[in-house]
Design a protein around this motif. Structure first.
Motif, PDB file in Angstrom:
ATOM      1  N   TRP A   1     -96.488   7.363  38.676  1.00 45.55           N
ATOM      2  CA  TRP A   1     -95.653   8.096  37.711  1.00 45.55           C
ATOM      3  C   TRP A   1     -95.672   7.269  36.435  1.00 45.55           C
ATOM      4  O   TRP A   1     -96.267   6.174  36.412  1.00 45.55           O
ATOM      5  N   MET A   2     -95.069   7.769  35.359  1.00 45.76           N
ATOM      6  CA  MET A   2     -95.092   7.026  34.093  1.00 45.76           C
ATOM      7  C   MET A   2     -93.700   6.917  33.495  1.00 45.76           C
ATOM      8  O   MET A   2     -92.977   7.914  33.429  1.00 45.76           O
ATOM      9  N   MET A   3     -93.361   5.698  33.035  1.00 44.98           N
ATOM     10  CA  MET A   3     -92.081   5.565  32.340  1.00 44.98           C
ATOM     11  C   MET A   3     -92.108   6.458  31.106  1.00 44.98           C
ATOM     12  O   MET A   3     -93.123   6.520  30.410  1.00 44.98           O
ATOM     13  N   ARG A   4     -91.007   7.150  30.855  1.00 43.70           N
ATOM     14  CA  ARG A   4     -90.856   8.128  29.760  1.00 43.70           C
ATOM     15  C   ARG A   4     -91.794   9.322  29.920  1.00 43.70           C
ATOM     16  O   ARG A   4     -92.231   9.915  28.940  1.00 43.70           O
ATOM     17  N   GLN A   5     -92.087   9.660  31.206  1.00 40.97           N
ATOM     18  CA  GLN A   5     -93.049  10.748  31.431  1.00 40.97           C
ATOM     19  C   GLN A   5     -92.522  12.115  30.980  1.00 40.97           C
ATOM     20  O   GLN A   5     -93.312  13.016  30.699  1.00 40.97           O
ATOM     21  N   ALA A   6     -91.185  12.270  30.953  1.00 36.55           N
ATOM     22  CA  ALA A   6     -90.614  13.500  30.401  1.00 36.55           C
ATOM     23  C   ALA A   6     -90.259  13.176  28.965  1.00 36.55           C
ATOM     24  O   ALA A   6     -89.239  12.552  28.709  1.00 36.55           O
TER      25      ALA A   6
ATOM     26  N   ASP B   1     -84.958  21.045  33.988  1.00 37.86           N
ATOM     27  CA  ASP B   1     -86.262  21.624  33.606  1.00 37.86           C
ATOM     28  C   ASP B   1     -87.213  20.545  33.086  1.00 37.86           C
ATOM     29  O   ASP B   1     -88.376  20.498  33.493  1.00 37.86           O
ATOM     30  N   VAL B   2     -86.745  19.683  32.194  1.00 40.38           N
ATOM     31  CA  VAL B   2     -87.663  18.683  31.638  1.00 40.38           C
ATOM     32  C   VAL B   2     -87.970  17.566  32.645  1.00 40.38           C
ATOM     33  O   VAL B   2     -89.053  16.986  32.607  1.00 40.38           O
ATOM     34  N   THR B   3     -87.049  17.319  33.562  1.00 38.65           N
ATOM     35  CA  THR B   3     -87.335  16.345  34.629  1.00 38.65           C
ATOM     36  C   THR B   3     -88.546  16.799  35.442  1.00 38.65           C
ATOM     37  O   THR B   3     -89.385  15.986  35.852  1.00 38.65           O
ATOM     38  N   LEU B   4     -88.625  18.122  35.653  1.00 29.63           N
ATOM     39  CA  LEU B   4     -89.687  18.663  36.516  1.00 29.63           C
ATOM     40  C   LEU B   4     -91.010  18.890  35.777  1.00 29.63           C
ATOM     41  O   LEU B   4     -92.056  19.064  36.414  1.00 29.63           O
ATOM     42  N   GLN B   5     -90.983  18.887  34.449  1.00 31.24           N
ATOM     43  CA  GLN B   5     -92.224  19.170  33.708  1.00 31.24           C
ATOM     44  C   GLN B   5     -93.391  18.254  34.089  1.00 31.24           C
ATOM     45  O   GLN B   5     -94.500  18.748  34.332  1.00 31.24           O
ATOM     46  N   PRO B   6     -93.181  16.930  34.174  1.00 30.21           N
ATOM     47  CA  PRO B   6     -94.337  16.071  34.520  1.00 30.21           C
ATOM     48  C   PRO B   6     -94.868  16.324  35.935  1.00 30.21           C
ATOM     49  O   PRO B   6     -96.036  16.070  36.214  1.00 30.21           O
TER      50      PRO B   6
ATOM     51  N   ALA C   1     -93.639  11.165  41.553  1.00 27.37           N
ATOM     52  CA  ALA C   1     -92.184  11.063  41.478  1.00 27.37           C
ATOM     53  C   ALA C   1     -91.709  11.632  40.143  1.00 27.37           C
ATOM     54  O   ALA C   1     -92.401  11.528  39.132  1.00 27.37           O
ATOM     55  N   ALA C   2     -90.510  12.227  40.179  1.00 27.93           N
ATOM     56  CA  ALA C   2     -89.850  12.667  38.948  1.00 27.93           C
ATOM     57  C   ALA C   2     -88.766  11.643  38.643  1.00 27.93           C
ATOM     58  O   ALA C   2     -88.096  11.164  39.559  1.00 27.93           O
ATOM     59  N   ILE C   3     -88.597  11.291  37.362  1.00 25.48           N
ATOM     60  CA  ILE C   3     -87.452  10.451  36.992  1.00 25.48           C
ATOM     61  C   ILE C   3     -86.458  11.359  36.277  1.00 25.48           C
ATOM     62  O   ILE C   3     -86.849  12.169  35.440  1.00 25.48           O
ATOM     63  N   MET C   4     -85.200  11.258  36.659  1.00 25.57           N
ATOM     64  CA  MET C   4     -84.202  12.168  36.074  1.00 25.57           C
ATOM     65  C   MET C   4     -84.209  12.033  34.562  1.00 25.57           C
ATOM     66  O   MET C   4     -84.348  10.942  34.012  1.00 25.57           O
ATOM     67  N   PHE C   5     -84.030  13.143  33.876  1.00 26.17           N
ATOM     68  CA  PHE C   5     -84.014  13.100  32.428  1.00 26.17           C
ATOM     69  C   PHE C   5     -82.605  12.799  31.930  1.00 26.17           C
ATOM     70  O   PHE C   5     -81.666  13.551  32.166  1.00 26.17           O
ATOM     71  N   SER C   6     -82.494  11.663  31.267  1.00 28.13           N
ATOM     72  CA  SER C   6     -81.230  11.251  30.656  1.00 28.13           C
ATOM     73  C   SER C   6     -81.567  10.082  29.750  1.00 28.13           C
ATOM     74  O   SER C   6     -82.718   9.929  29.360  1.00 28.13           O
TER      75      SER C   6
ATOM     76  N   LEU D   1     -78.983  16.153  38.887  1.00 34.63           N
ATOM     77  CA  LEU D   1     -79.707  15.617  40.049  1.00 34.63           C
ATOM     78  C   LEU D   1     -79.646  16.594  41.230  1.00 34.63           C
ATOM     79  O   LEU D   1     -80.651  16.808  41.914  1.00 34.63           O
ATOM     80  N   LYS D   2     -78.483  17.186  41.458  1.00 39.52           N
ATOM     81  CA  LYS D   2     -78.341  18.122  42.588  1.00 39.52           C
ATOM     82  C   LYS D   2     -79.286  19.310  42.417  1.00 39.52           C
ATOM     83  O   LYS D   2     -80.011  19.678  43.346  1.00 39.52           O
ATOM     84  N   ILE D   3     -79.286  19.885  41.219  1.00 38.62           N
ATOM     85  CA  ILE D   3     -80.171  21.040  40.969  1.00 38.62           C
ATOM     86  C   ILE D   3     -81.621  20.608  41.155  1.00 38.62           C
ATOM     87  O   ILE D   3     -82.434  21.305  41.767  1.00 38.62           O
ATOM     88  N   THR D   4     -81.956  19.437  40.615  1.00 40.74           N
ATOM     89  CA  THR D   4     -83.358  19.005  40.604  1.00 40.74           C
ATOM     90  C   THR D   4     -83.848  18.699  42.015  1.00 40.74           C
ATOM     91  O   THR D   4     -84.968  19.075  42.381  1.00 40.74           O
ATOM     92  N   ARG D   5     -83.005  18.015  42.808  1.00 42.37           N
ATOM     93  CA  ARG D   5     -83.454  17.688  44.176  1.00 42.37           C
ATOM     94  C   ARG D   5     -83.713  18.978  44.965  1.00 42.37           C
ATOM     95  O   ARG D   5     -84.661  19.054  45.749  1.00 42.37           O
ATOM     96  N   ASP D   6     -82.910  20.016  44.706  1.00 42.93           N
ATOM     97  CA  ASP D   6     -83.120  21.315  45.364  1.00 42.93           C
ATOM     98  C   ASP D   6     -84.428  21.955  44.949  1.00 42.93           C
ATOM     99  O   ASP D   6     -85.092  22.614  45.741  1.00 42.93           O
ATOM    100  N   ARG D   7     -84.795  21.787  43.667  1.00 42.68           N
ATOM    101  CA  ARG D   7     -85.985  22.475  43.149  1.00 42.68           C
ATOM    102  C   ARG D   7     -87.273  21.700  43.425  1.00 42.68           C
ATOM    103  O   ARG D   7     -88.363  22.260  43.352  1.00 42.68           O
TER     104      ARG D   7
END
Ligand code: 1CP
Length: 340
Positions: free
Chosen positions: A20-25, A54-59, A67-72, A124-130
């Motif tokens: 994965w990449m740091m700042r990937q989103a 949505d942007v967490t999942l883009q990468p 891996a996705a890193i949460m967007f914040s 995080l809850k929404i993202t882990r579900d998706r």
């Protein structure tokens, strides 16, 4: 289903080093820029769980990273302690009322701060579900030291003169601030884990601003305290520590974490020699190599030769830059995953 990223964090054998990449989103993705525009500005995006998800999942969708890193952002913690924060386009984060003395931190309340960050937990809850079961979701925070630099300097700094002056003239004050942050971050990471984060990362981007003994006392000690708290309660959750710029004293880096993030200025063979048997290593392709496919290939091969796909997670050695061609980021990921 097994997540290759989590298996690798735990030192298990995996078919390839997950990547994965740091700042990937972020800004190099046109899809990210479109969502940020819809949100209005960067902080509104951070506070909107659906759009941040949505942007967490883009990468994941665009690059197929493991891996996705949460967007914040790391600076939502001082924001929710009560500081005024703006992200100014082309300037970066600015605290218009930086901290000057102990009276500025008297009202800081770690429990309130952690509770105020509910928009992060909802995301995080929404993202882990998706997110597909095979992919990991990484939560994160900034380390107390890096947060303190912004809270006292007011913005990014070249010399860190204000905060370092206080370290040497009023160390008790800096320790009081570091302690409030440490308490806030323990609760914050814990709530991220309870909301679906499969692993957590602690970013200490400005570790290199301090000399060794000062960093160990004002920086690393607090990362150790946070990791020990999280590990004692959630031993199955991998912790990634990223103190950037400590290559001169790697042998003194020790703590209750699983993965050591190697920054690009640290030779990977040195990190492997000094820390490779103790921690899984993450990193460390020089981010500007992403401007050239030849440079990517050469950099990836060098790292593979040292790490041999063992106890290793591929990443950049710091964040991806906004003008990197998406095509090259895809090439990097596919090359590591042997999917070219
Ligand atoms: O214009 C924009 O859209 C804002 C640019 C941006 C982005 C995309 C900022 C402002 N933050 C972020 C997201 C972000 N920040 C993430 C998202 C997840 C991902 O990696 O994809 C993460 C993990 C961070 C962490 C962060 N923010 C760090 C630690 C990591 C690092 O890069 O060293 C730091 C130091 C920050 C502060 C910050 N936030 C934003 C900027 C431009 C900065 C750095 C300013 C400076 O150089 O001092």
């Amino acid at each position: 289903m097994n997540k290759i990223f989590i298996d690798a964090c735990q030192g298990k054998d995996v078919p390839y080093s997950p990547v994965w990449m740091m700042r990937q989103a972020g800004r190099y993705l046109p899809e990210y820029r479109a969502v940020r525009k819809d949100a209005g500005d960067f902080l509104s995006l951070c506070k909107n769980p659906k759009l941040a998800s949505d942007v967490t999942l883009q990468p994941i969708d665009i690059l197929d990273v493991d891996a996705a890193i949460m967007f914040s952002d790391i600076l939502v913690v001082p924001l929710e302690l009560g500081m005024k924060l703006d992200f100014i386009p082309n300037v970066g984060p600015v605290f218009s009322d930086p901290i000057k003395s102990i009276k500025d931190i008297q009202d800081f309340d770690p429990v309130k701060c952690a509770n105020n960050l509910s928009y992060v937990y909802d995301m995080l809850k929404i993202t882990r579900d998706r997110l597909d079961d095979s992919k990991a979701l990484i939560g994160f925070c900034g380390a107390p030291w890096t947060l303190v630099t912004y809270m006292i300097e007011g913005t990014g700094s070249k010399t860190y003169a204000n905060v370092k002056k206080l370290i040497y003239t009023n160390p008790e004050f800096i320790h009081s601030l570091l302690k409030v942050l440490t308490e806030s971050l323990k609760l914050y990471l814990e709530k991220q884990i309870l909301s679906g984060a499969d692993a957590v990362m602690i970013f200490d981007s400005w570790a290199s601003a301090l000399e060794k003994d000062t960093y160990l006392e004002f920086g690393w000690k607090y990362i150790q305290e946070i990791s020990t708290y999280i590990k004692s309660k959630y031993p199955h959750i991998p912790i990634i520590a990223f103190p950037k710029g400590v290559s001169g004293y790697l042998e003194e880096i020790d703590g209750d974490f699983d993965v050591f993030g190697v920054d690009w200025s640290t030779p990977i063979d040195l990190a492997h020699k000094k820390l490779g048997s103790k921690y899984v290593l993450q990193g460390n392709l020089e981010p500007t190599r992403l401007y050239s496919k030849d440079a990517i290939k050469e950099g990836v091969e060098k790292i593979k030769k040292v790490m041999q796909n063992k106890r290793h997670i591929f990443n950049l050695g710091h964040g991806i830059l906004p003008d990197v061609p998406v095509e090259n980021a895809k090439y990097f990921v596919k090359l590591v995953q042997d999917k070219l």
